[in-house]
Design an enzyme around this catalytic site. Structure first.
Site, PDB file in Angstrom:
ATOM      1  N   SER A 192     -13.676   8.763  -1.930  1.00 28.60           N
ATOM      2  CA  SER A 192     -12.635   8.041  -1.829  1.00 28.60           C
ATOM      3  C   SER A 192     -11.220   8.742  -2.341  1.00 28.60           C
ATOM      4  O   SER A 192     -10.364   8.018  -1.822  1.00 28.60           O
ATOM      5  CB  SER A 192     -12.607   6.826  -3.319  1.00 28.60           C
ATOM      6  OG  SER A 192     -14.244   5.820  -3.260  1.00 28.60           O
ATOM      7  N   HIS A 247      -9.603   9.211  -7.853  1.00 27.40           N
ATOM      8  CA  HIS A 247      -8.923   8.206  -6.610  1.00 27.40           C
ATOM      9  C   HIS A 247      -7.127   9.077  -7.556  1.00 27.40           C
ATOM     10  O   HIS A 247      -5.979   9.126  -6.281  1.00 27.40           O
ATOM     11  CB  HIS A 247      -9.261   7.053  -7.396  1.00 27.40           C
ATOM     12  CG  HIS A 247     -10.303   6.360  -7.089  1.00 27.40           C
ATOM     13  ND1 HIS A 247     -10.123   5.259  -6.870  1.00 27.40           N
ATOM     14  CD2 HIS A 247     -10.946   7.134  -6.449  1.00 27.40           C
ATOM     15  CE1 HIS A 247     -11.287   5.072  -6.924  1.00 27.40           C
ATOM     16  NE2 HIS A 247     -12.128   5.922  -5.909  1.00 27.40           N
TER      17      HIS A 247
END
Length: 291
Positions: A210, A265
């Site tokens: 991610s 992230h």
């Protein structure tokens, strides 16, 4: 056919004509002396087609983009649809992630600890000072791979499927347009920064692509403003940033999705933006592998 526009003979309208075909606009371009003439089957198309033609002729970047799309084997009907041979590096990353997920039993067995940024069964990592000390010892022991291998750890099949789809869609465009060396550089820098931030804030119990996906998204979005070449809906960036913000709240745990690697992230997205600013915009032809 309805005659709608006369254009000078020197103008290259091949790309524009192909684009019209892909939009389902019936037309013909003929030569008359020193000019070209655009004809349309349906006169109702005249205004939007003339507007598009004016932009095509007056905006070099748009003209380059249209010509690139209609002539590229990775665009089908104007949409980005690469095959594995167009992005073998991205495909390899996805395959490694799937294989690692299988052999680590989604991060549940001992093998997973060899791929985490430090071995959580060996070092204390409850405080920031302990985490810094553990990472320093790990790296001094030569276990440099641990800065990258958390990317390939996933703890659910839904997680890796989502990351694989996003990585394929965006990463394949970087590999095609900017080259494999640029993609490798992005992967390495984004991985180190996103994994490092996640570890320092929350410890070693995390994994997933991610952070890389967020880094690639940030790079594509900002670099696209300097030289249009990537294809993705603008709403994707808005959704991704909104989802990142939601991840810092208890909402995902309330939904039963568990705790997200929010710092990865954030670190990935910010590092992707930074690389889009720092790195020169690639001028190389697609699929040549240049940085």
């Amino acid at each position: 056919m309805y005659r709608v526009k006369q254009i000078e003979a020197e103008a290259d309208l091949a790309g524009f004509s192909q684009w019209l075909k892909e939009q389902g606009v019936e037309h013909r371009i003929t030569e008359e002396g020193d000019s070209q003439v655009l004809w349309l089957e349906n006169p109702d198309h005249a205004d939007p087609v003339l507007h598009a033609l004016e932009r095509f002729l007056s905006e070099p970047e748009l003209r380059e983009r249209v010509n690139e799309v209609v002539s590229s084997p990775v665009f089908v009907g104007g949409r980005w649809q690469p095959s594995p041979r167009h992005a073998p590096l991205v495909l390899a990353m996805i395959v490694i992630g799937v294989v690692v997920s299988f052999f680590t039993e989604l991060g549940q067995n001992r093998l997973a600890t060899y791929l985490m940024i430090i071995d959580p069964t060996v070092y204390n990592w409850g405080s920031m000072a302990e985490r810094i000390q553990a990472l320093s010892v790990t790296l001094s022991n030569g276990e440099i791979w641990r800065l990258l291998t958390p990317d390939f750890l996933h703890f659910s099949w839904a997680h890796i499927v989502f990351n694989a789809v996003m990585l394929w869609f965006l990463g394949s465009q970087i590999e095609w347009f900017d080259g494999r060396q640029r993609l490798l550089l992005l992967f390495a820098v984004v991985s180190v920064l996103s994994n490092g931030l996640q570890y320092l804030v929350s410890g070693p119990l995390f994994g997933g692509l991610s952070g890389v996906v967020y880094g690639i998204l940030g790079y594509c979005w900002l670099s696209q403003r300097r030289r249009p070449r990537f294809q993705f809906p603008p709403a994707l960036v808005t959704f991704a940033v909104a989802w990142m913000v939601v991840g810092f709240t208890p909402f995902t745990e309330m939904l039963g999705l568990g705790r997200m690697a929010n710092e990865a992230h954030l670190g990935g997205f910010l590092s992707g933006l930074a690389l889009a600013v720092i790195l020169p915009v690639s001028k190389k032809a697609p699929h040549q592998g240049g940085a």
